[in-house]
Design a protein around this motif. Structure first.
Motif, PDB file in Angstrom:
ATOM      1  N   VAL A 144       0.788  -1.097  -0.004  1.00  0.00           N
ATOM      2  CA  VAL A 144      -0.112  -0.077  -0.052  1.00  0.00           C
ATOM      3  C   VAL A 144       0.798   1.327   0.125  1.00  0.00           C
ATOM      4  N   THR A 145       0.824   1.879  -1.206  1.00  0.00           N
ATOM      5  CA  THR A 145       1.507   2.943  -1.308  1.00  0.00           C
ATOM      6  C   THR A 145       0.911   4.388  -1.433  1.00  0.00           C
ATOM      7  N   ASP A 146       1.360   5.702  -1.165  1.00  0.00           N
ATOM      8  CA  ASP A 146       0.675   6.807  -1.313  1.00  0.00           C
ATOM      9  C   ASP A 146       0.714   7.252  -2.816  1.00  0.00           C
ATOM     10  N   GLY A 147      -0.444   7.876  -3.084  1.00  0.00           N
ATOM     11  CA  GLY A 147      -0.627   8.193  -4.561  1.00  0.00           C
ATOM     12  C   GLY A 147      -1.678   7.286  -5.424  1.00  0.00           C
ATOM     13  N   LYS A 148      -2.150   8.066  -6.568  1.00  0.00           N
ATOM     14  CA  LYS A 148      -3.105   7.460  -7.380  1.00  0.00           C
ATOM     15  C   LYS A 148      -2.423   6.543  -8.336  1.00  0.00           C
ATOM     16  N   CYS A 149      -2.944   5.549  -8.594  1.00  0.00           N
ATOM     17  CA  CYS A 149      -2.309   4.386  -9.667  1.00  0.00           C
ATOM     18  C   CYS A 149      -3.510   4.101 -10.683  1.00  0.00           C
TER      19      CYS A 149
END
Length: 410
Positions: free
Chosen positions: A144-149
């Motif tokens: 789980v990472t920050d930012g939209k993908c």
């Protein structure tokens, strides 16, 4: 299981943590280590019915921002069930990503964005459709990472194909495709297109439903059930078999824009490729799409600005892993203008490009004036003693310079 836990209510059984190759079911290796010693999470289909959910810890609200849920999934077998990724917000579960049925006898990469406007949890839901021994669903290496993908693969996307700012183009009954070597609406035949006899399968004109349930269109793009389209009947072929049609010979006038409509519905859908070829070879792949795209006609668009005296357009299908993989095309038009390639969401480009559907899908285009040659889409080995043997994400496609045949590059 790190910060992930089986839900305590609302499902029928639990995900289990296990190693590969121990009981003759599930992946033989985990994704992380690639060995039987590694662990992954598995849906035990032999002793259970219904569905099971695995949930993340609680992510606090961060209005205006997103989290990206990335993972590797394994879905193999003719009776494979359903894998869904959901977002739990205010007690409501919203499905954002979903695949059904056999996908590959290998680990595949998936990801989905989740809005952080409110506190939320992420959920992995595995649903068993059969208790047979051909029903493997597993996940591994969840991050789980920050930012939209962007949703990956595209066929797992749940929701409207076009964002509200890019409404689906309307289809009018009076659409007219003018005559031309690359144009065809298939109402009176296949125009100046010809079937490639070297293909394993063949394109056929269709009207209304195709011969196979749960795949293919139910009507043509412009004239509904009264109109005709071109499709490949996958019930007549085997896995990975190909079918191609080739346009008449076109002479470019500065730039050309190829516009067409395609239909890729079925849980075993294969691949649709578009090539631009000269008279001396097969030419490069300029557009490609694979996997389930929904029961709908979608617009494809390709800018053709190659330095060719003449060229032909080739549409190629590669059959998927089963008979539910009918692919159709309709209303092909070559216009005398420059354009960029578009996907089902024109103008809505992802923050990174995996090249699986061509670089035009990401908003990139070949520079036409101030360089010496073009980037080309590659897959597998470059065919020389240099370059990669596979891409970074899936082991498939990438963009490369071919230095062996060029004298300069910029």
């Amino acid at each position: 299981m790190c910060t992930w836990t089986n839900t305590q209510s609302g499902d029928d059984f639990d995900w289990i943590r296990r190693q590969g190759g121990r009981t003759g079911k599930g992946p033989s290796n985990d994704h992380t280590t690639g060995t039987r010693d590694g662990y992954y999470m598995f849906v035990d289909y032999e002793t259970n019915n219904g569905h099971t959910q695995l949930q993340s810890n609680l992510y606090p609200a961060n209005p205006g921002f997103y989290k990206c849920i990335s993972f590797w999934y394994y879905m193999n077998g003719i009776n494979t069930g359903i894998l869904t990724v959901l977002q739990l917000v205010d007690g409501q579960q919203n499905a954002l990503w979903q695949l059904t049925g056999d996908q590959s006898n290998d680990w595949m990469f998936g990801q989905v964005p989740m809005s952080a406007d409110k506190d939320f949890r992420a959920l992995f839901d595995g649903e068993v459709l059969s208790n047979s021994a051909t029903n493997d669903v597993a996940i591994d290496d969840v991050t789980v990472t920050d930012g939209k993908c962007p949703v990956t693969p595209y066929g797992a996307y749940i929701g409207p194909t076009f964002p509200p700012s890019s409404p689906l183009p309307t289809t009018l009954p009076n659409v007219v495709i003018p005559p031309g070597p690359g144009n065809c609406d298939f109402e009176d035949g296949i125009c100046q297109y010809t079937l490639d006899p070297s293909g394993d399968m063949t394109w056929i004109r269709g009207k209304g439903l195709t011969d196979t349930d749960d795949t293919g269109p139910s009507k043509d793009h412009t004239h509904g059930t009264n109109g005709w389209y071109l499709y490949v009947e996958s019930n007549d072929g085997n896995n990975a078999e190909e079918a191609r049609i080739i346009s008449g010979l076109l002479t470019p006038t500065d730039d050309n824009c190829l516009v067409f409509w395609y239909h890729m519905h079925g849980d075993q859908i294969g691949t649709l490729n578009v090539y631009i070829k000269d008279q001396g070879g097969s030419g490069p792949v300029v557009w490609t799409r694979d996997s389930e795209q929904g029961d709908q006609w979608l617009r494809g668009q390709i800018g053709i600005d190659f330095q060719l005296a003449t060229y032909q357009i080739v549409f190629e299908t590669i059959r998927g892993r089963g008979y539910r993989s009918d692919i159709a095309i309709d209303d092909i038009l070559v216009e005398n203008q420059h354009c960029h390639a578009v996907t089902p969401s024109p103008g809505s480009y992802p923050p990174f490009c995996d090249l699986e559907s061509g670089f035009g899908d990401c908003g990139f285009d070949q520079e036409r004036d101030d360089d010496d040659f073009d980037w080309i889409l590659g897959a597998g080995s470059t065919g020389s003693n240099t370059g990669p043997d596979f891409d970074h994400t899936y082991g498939t496609q990438y963009v490369k310079f071919d230095f062996s045949s060029k004298s300069a590059c910029k």
